[in-house]
Every structure is written in structure tokens, then in C-alpha cells.
Scaffold this motif. Structure first.
Motif, PDB file in Angstrom:
ATOM      1  N   MET A   1      23.722 -28.630 -21.318  1.00 58.52           N
ATOM      2  CA  MET A   1      22.960 -27.538 -21.938  1.00 58.52           C
ATOM      3  C   MET A   1      22.191 -28.123 -23.121  1.00 58.52           C
ATOM      4  SD  MET A   1      22.829 -24.014 -21.854  1.00 58.52           S
ATOM      5  CE  MET A   1      21.714 -23.045 -22.864  1.00 58.52           C
TER       6      MET A   1
ATOM      7  N   GLY B   1      19.204 -28.187 -26.103  1.00 64.44           N
ATOM      8  CA  GLY B   1      18.555 -27.200 -26.972  1.00 64.44           C
ATOM      9  C   GLY B   1      18.436 -27.717 -28.387  1.00 64.44           C
TER      10      GLY B   1
ATOM     11  N   PHE C   1      19.254 -25.630 -30.898  1.00 64.55           N
ATOM     12  CA  PHE C   1      20.421 -24.968 -31.479  1.00 64.55           C
ATOM     13  C   PHE C   1      20.282 -24.791 -32.998  1.00 64.55           C
ATOM     14  CE2 PHE C   1      22.368 -27.246 -27.682  1.00 64.55           C
ATOM     15  CZ  PHE C   1      22.180 -26.149 -26.857  1.00 64.55           C
TER      16      PHE C   1
ATOM     17  N   HIS D   1      23.393 -19.584 -30.534  1.00 63.35           N
ATOM     18  CA  HIS D   1      23.670 -18.141 -30.528  1.00 63.35           C
ATOM     19  C   HIS D   1      24.295 -17.724 -29.201  1.00 63.35           C
ATOM     20  CE1 HIS D   1      20.061 -17.808 -28.054  1.00 63.35           C
ATOM     21  NE2 HIS D   1      19.327 -18.376 -29.011  1.00 63.35           N
TER      22      HIS D   1
ATOM     23  N   THR E   1      24.906 -18.021 -21.375  1.00 59.89           N
ATOM     24  CA  THR E   1      24.233 -18.739 -20.284  1.00 59.89           C
ATOM     25  C   THR E   1      25.106 -19.890 -19.778  1.00 59.89           C
ATOM     26  OG1 THR E   1      22.061 -18.180 -21.141  1.00 59.89           O
ATOM     27  CG2 THR E   1      22.173 -20.103 -19.711  1.00 59.89           C
TER      28      THR E   1
ATOM     29  N   ASP F   1      12.322 -19.752 -19.605  1.00 57.26           N
ATOM     30  CA  ASP F   1      11.145 -20.079 -20.421  1.00 57.26           C
ATOM     31  C   ASP F   1      10.939 -21.588 -20.492  1.00 57.26           C
ATOM     32  OD1 ASP F   1      13.573 -20.188 -21.903  1.00 57.26           O
ATOM     33  OD2 ASP F   1      12.480 -20.167 -23.803  1.00 57.26           O
ATOM     34  N   ALA F   2      12.047 -22.317 -20.637  1.00 62.56           N
ATOM     35  CA  ALA F   2      11.952 -23.779 -20.707  1.00 62.56           C
ATOM     36  C   ALA F   2      11.688 -24.354 -19.312  1.00 62.56           C
ATOM     37  CB  ALA F   2      13.236 -24.355 -21.286  1.00 62.56           C
TER      38      ALA F   2
ATOM     39  N   ARG G   1      16.765 -13.554 -16.758  1.00 59.19           N
ATOM     40  CA  ARG G   1      17.277 -12.245 -17.161  1.00 59.19           C
ATOM     41  C   ARG G   1      17.225 -11.321 -15.947  1.00 59.19           C
ATOM     42  NH1 ARG G   1      14.268 -13.408 -22.104  1.00 59.19           N
ATOM     43  NH2 ARG G   1      15.891 -14.175 -23.501  1.00 59.19           N
TER      44      ARG G   1
ATOM     45  N   VAL H   1      21.639 -14.028 -16.068  1.00 58.48           N
ATOM     46  CA  VAL H   1      22.534 -13.789 -17.211  1.00 58.48           C
ATOM     47  C   VAL H   1      22.216 -12.402 -17.777  1.00 58.48           C
ATOM     48  CG1 VAL H   1      22.874 -16.205 -17.868  1.00 58.48           C
ATOM     49  CG2 VAL H   1      20.974 -14.950 -18.841  1.00 58.48           C
TER      50      VAL H   1
ATOM     51  N   LEU I   1      19.842 -10.898 -22.573  1.00 55.49           N
ATOM     52  CA  LEU I   1      20.038 -11.242 -23.974  1.00 55.49           C
ATOM     53  C   LEU I   1      18.697 -11.607 -24.568  1.00 55.49           C
ATOM     54  CD1 LEU I   1      23.283 -13.379 -23.731  1.00 55.49           C
ATOM     55  CD2 LEU I   1      23.023 -11.251 -24.993  1.00 55.49           C
TER      56      LEU I   1
ATOM     57  N   SER J   1      17.151 -14.884 -29.811  1.00 51.98           N
ATOM     58  CA  SER J   1      16.536 -16.207 -29.929  1.00 51.98           C
ATOM     59  C   SER J   1      16.817 -16.754 -31.325  1.00 51.98           C
ATOM     60  CB  SER J   1      15.031 -16.150 -29.681  1.00 51.98           C
ATOM     61  OG  SER J   1      14.364 -15.611 -30.799  1.00 51.98           O
ATOM     62  N   SER J   2      16.815 -18.087 -31.415  1.00 48.71           N
ATOM     63  CA  SER J   2      17.040 -18.719 -32.729  1.00 48.71           C
ATOM     64  C   SER J   2      15.911 -18.345 -33.679  1.00 48.71           C
ATOM     65  CB  SER J   2      17.100 -20.237 -32.572  1.00 48.71           C
ATOM     66  OG  SER J   2      18.085 -20.603 -31.652  1.00 48.71           O
ATOM     67  N   THR J   3      14.693 -18.252 -33.145  1.00 49.25           N
ATOM     68  CA  THR J   3      13.547 -17.895 -33.993  1.00 49.25           C
ATOM     69  C   THR J   3      13.795 -16.558 -34.675  1.00 49.25           C
ATOM     70  OG1 THR J   3      12.052 -19.065 -32.513  1.00 49.25           O
ATOM     71  CG2 THR J   3      11.045 -17.438 -33.977  1.00 49.25           C
TER      72      THR J   3
HETATM   73  P1  ATP Z   1      13.845 -21.140 -30.652  1.00 46.21           P
HETATM   74  O1  ATP Z   1      13.571 -19.682 -30.796  1.00 46.21           O
HETATM   75  O2  ATP Z   1      13.961 -21.890 -31.933  1.00 46.21           O
HETATM   76  O3  ATP Z   1      12.963 -21.834 -29.641  1.00 46.21           O
HETATM   77  P2  ATP Z   1      15.910 -20.646 -28.680  1.00 46.21           P
HETATM   78  O4  ATP Z   1      16.712 -19.415 -28.949  1.00 46.21           O
HETATM   79  O5  ATP Z   1      14.853 -20.566 -27.620  1.00 46.21           O
HETATM   80  O6  ATP Z   1      15.336 -21.228 -30.050  1.00 46.21           O
HETATM   81  P3  ATP Z   1      16.572 -23.298 -27.927  1.00 46.21           P
HETATM   82  O7  ATP Z   1      17.500 -24.165 -28.686  1.00 46.21           O
HETATM   83  O8  ATP Z   1      15.116 -23.523 -28.009  1.00 46.21           O
HETATM   84  O9  ATP Z   1      16.914 -21.784 -28.339  1.00 46.21           O
HETATM   85  O10 ATP Z   1      16.955 -23.226 -26.393  1.00 46.21           O
HETATM   86  C1  ATP Z   1      17.863 -24.028 -25.727  1.00 46.21           C
HETATM   87  C2  ATP Z   1      17.979 -23.551 -24.274  1.00 46.21           C
HETATM   88  O11 ATP Z   1      18.574 -22.253 -24.242  1.00 46.21           O
HETATM   89  C3  ATP Z   1      16.620 -23.408 -23.554  1.00 46.21           C
HETATM   90  O12 ATP Z   1      16.796 -23.836 -22.213  1.00 46.21           O
HETATM   91  C4  ATP Z   1      16.350 -21.914 -23.629  1.00 46.21           C
HETATM   92  O13 ATP Z   1      15.558 -21.494 -22.537  1.00 46.21           O
HETATM   93  C5  ATP Z   1      17.756 -21.331 -23.523  1.00 46.21           C
HETATM   94  N1  ATP Z   1      17.882 -20.022 -24.178  1.00 46.21           N
HETATM   95  C6  ATP Z   1      17.545 -19.707 -25.432  1.00 46.21           C
HETATM   96  N2  ATP Z   1      17.798 -18.409 -25.699  1.00 46.21           N
HETATM   97  C7  ATP Z   1      18.331 -17.873 -24.565  1.00 46.21           C
HETATM   98  C8  ATP Z   1      18.815 -16.562 -24.192  1.00 46.21           C
HETATM   99  N3  ATP Z   1      18.825 -15.553 -25.052  1.00 46.21           N
HETATM  100  N4  ATP Z   1      19.290 -16.385 -22.942  1.00 46.21           N
HETATM  101  C9  ATP Z   1      19.288 -17.431 -22.065  1.00 46.21           C
HETATM  102  N5  ATP Z   1      18.859 -18.691 -22.346  1.00 46.21           N
HETATM  103  C10 ATP Z   1      18.391 -18.915 -23.582  1.00 46.21           C
END
Ligand code: ATP
Ligand code: MG
Length: 227
Positions: free
Chosen positions: A25, A27, A29, A33, A39, A127-128, A152, A180, A183, A186-188
Motif C-alpha cells: 500500500m 502513499g 500518508f 487516515h 482499503t 484516482d491513482a 467506491r 470499499v 470513504l 482525504s489527507s488534503t
Molecule cells: P492527498 O490528499 O494528500 O493526496 P490521499 O488521501 O489521497 O492524500 P495518498 O497518501 O495520496 O492519500 O494516497 C495513498 C493511496 O491511498 C492512493 O492509492 C490513494 O488512491 C488511496 N486513497 C486515498 N484516500 C483514499 C480513500 N478515502 N479511499 C480509498 N483509497 C484512498
């Protein structure tokens, strides 16, 4: 495409007896969260992974020029968040490697720690995943490991399928979807909430929340050292 099915039926996803399965996994991070944790856990259960290794990025290639917290803080938060799950581990490999953190280097490095037969799956959010083909050595990466893409409920995978079809990767590689719970975390959004004094409780584990407040992360003056 069915949820949980492989895009490549010939590869199959039935677990072979005695063969270990490991999920990675990746990220930033910043902070970790419940979106990440749920996930990883859903993927672990559905694909019967023996282990999920969280790999905080040292220098995320897709976030160049973006302020991120120190390696130490992100590592600490990831360890704290994963402590109570016996299937979860954290790797420092990207944090300790100089230069941009490319998934291909990480997968090749971590593969050496397991038997040759071990099946490796990269777990990523939809998204990634849409950007996979822009990742360094994407086609090689898709040969090195499978992908578990978190979607989602109700989220369309059409765009991802279209891009893979275009690159003729649709039928030859292991990419499967797992749904999943919705959810929207997001970290942002968590960083923004801290900066603006809004609550973050229940979006991330309590010990990570405590760490964020105790260290002053995401307060107006961002912690951006290179530890
Ligand atoms: P930021 O908003 O800073 O981009 P983020 O919440 O997207 O942070 P990342 O660390 O960028 O978190 O993501 C790491 C991985 O977790 C990526 O593959 C992203 O798609 C996935 N991910 C992030 N948030 C979620 C979520 N709420 N549910 C499922 N997957 C998630
Ligand atoms: Mg992100």
C-alpha cells in the motif's frame, strides 16, 4: 468488469495453497487516515493477503513541488495507525532511498525479501490507478505485480479500462477491482481541517490525531524539513 474479478481471467485470482500473497500500500500518508486503512483491510480480506506492507513515499514523484511533512512524521503516523492490525507492516524502503520514490524500484526491492513464488499486489485507489500508465516503467511494473484497485460503491471503472485497452494491457495483466465503503476522506481535507480548526476526529485513528496536535503538524506554518 465484475468487482473483485481479474481483468485477466487467464491469470486468475484463486489463491494457490502454500503460496504467499503480499499487498503493498503506497502513499504519502500525510497523514494516514481511515480511507487508507479500510482499503488495505478490505483488499487483505478479499484477496486473502498474508501481509499488507504500507510504504510511505520518500519523494512522491507526482507531488513534486508540493509541501509534505517530514519523513519521520509520516513514518511515525503510519506505524501508529497500523500497530493494532497483525497483518499490517510498514516499510522504510522509499523513505531511506534517495531520489523520487518509484513503485517499480520498490516492488523489485521488496520482492527480494520473499520467495520467488510469492504473489505481490500493489493496492491503490482508483484516482491513482487511472494514472498508472504515467508511472515510471509502467508496463514492467504491471508484469512485476498485480494491482488491486479500490473503487467506491457505484464508481465507474470505465476510464481505467479504456486506458488499459488502449495500451493493450487489458487482457494480459492482473488488475482487479475491490469496492470499499464510500470513504470521502482525504489527507488534503484533514490538513485543511487542522489548519482551519475544524474537527478531524473519526477520520483517522485517535493516536494519529493526538500525534498531529502534539507535533503541531498542519498548523499554519507547515513542517517541511527533510528529516
Ligand atoms: P492527498 O490528499 O494528500 O493526496 P490521499 O488521501 O489521497 O492524500 P495518498 O497518501 O495520496 O492519500 O494516497 C495513498 C493511496 O491511498 C492512493 O492509492 C490513494 O488512491 C488511496 N486513497 C486515498 N484516500 C483514499 C480513500 N478515502 N479511499 C480509498 N483509497 C484512498
Ligand atoms: Mg492522493
Amino acid at each position: 468488469m465484475q468487482q473483485g474479478d481479474a481483468m485477466s481471467p487467464s491469470e486468475g485470482f484463486g489463491k494457490r495453497p502454500g503460496i504467499k500473497r503480499v499487498g503493498l500500500m503506497g502513499g504519502t500518508f500525510d497523514p494516514i487516515h481511515y480511507g487508507h486503512l479500510v482499503t488495505a483491510e478490505v483488499a487483505r480480506a478479499k484477496f486473502r493477503l498474508d501481509l499488507v506492507i504500507f510504504v510511505p513515499a520518500g519523494i512522491p514523484p507526482h507531488k513534486r513541488g508540493v509541501r509534505i511533512s517530514s519523513r519521520t512524521d509520516r513514518y511515525m503516523m503510519t506505524v501508529m495507525a497500523t500497530l493494532t492490525n497483525p497483518y499490517f507492516e510498514v516499510s522504510r524502503t522509499e523513505l531511506d532511498r534517495p531520489g523520487p520514490s518509484y513503485a517499480i524500484d520498490t516492488v523489485r526491492h521488496l520482492k527480494k525479501e520473499f520467495d520467488e513464488e510469492t504473489e505481490i499486489f500493489f493496492i491503490t485507489g482508483a484516482d491513482a490507478a487511472i494514472e498508472i500508465l504515467t508511472w515510471k516503467d509502467a508496463k514492467d511494473l504491471l508484469k512485476e505485480c498485480g494491482f488491486i484497485v479500490a473503487t467506491r460503491p457505484g464508481c465507474s471503472t470505465g476510464e481505467l479500462e479504456r486506458r488499459l485497452m488502449e495500451a493493450r494491457l487489458h487482457s494480459t495483466h492482473c488488475i482487479c477491482m475491490v469496492e470499499v465503503p464510500a470513504l470521502a476522506i482525504s489527507s488534503t481535507d484533514i490538513r485543511r481541517r487542522v489548519e482551519q480548526g475544524e474537527p478531524i476526529r473519526y477520520l483517522l485513528p485517535m493516536n494519529v490525531e493526538n500525534y498531529v496536535y502534539k507535533t503541531g503538524l498542519y498548523q499554519k506554518k507547515c513542517n517541511n524539513d527533510k528529516k
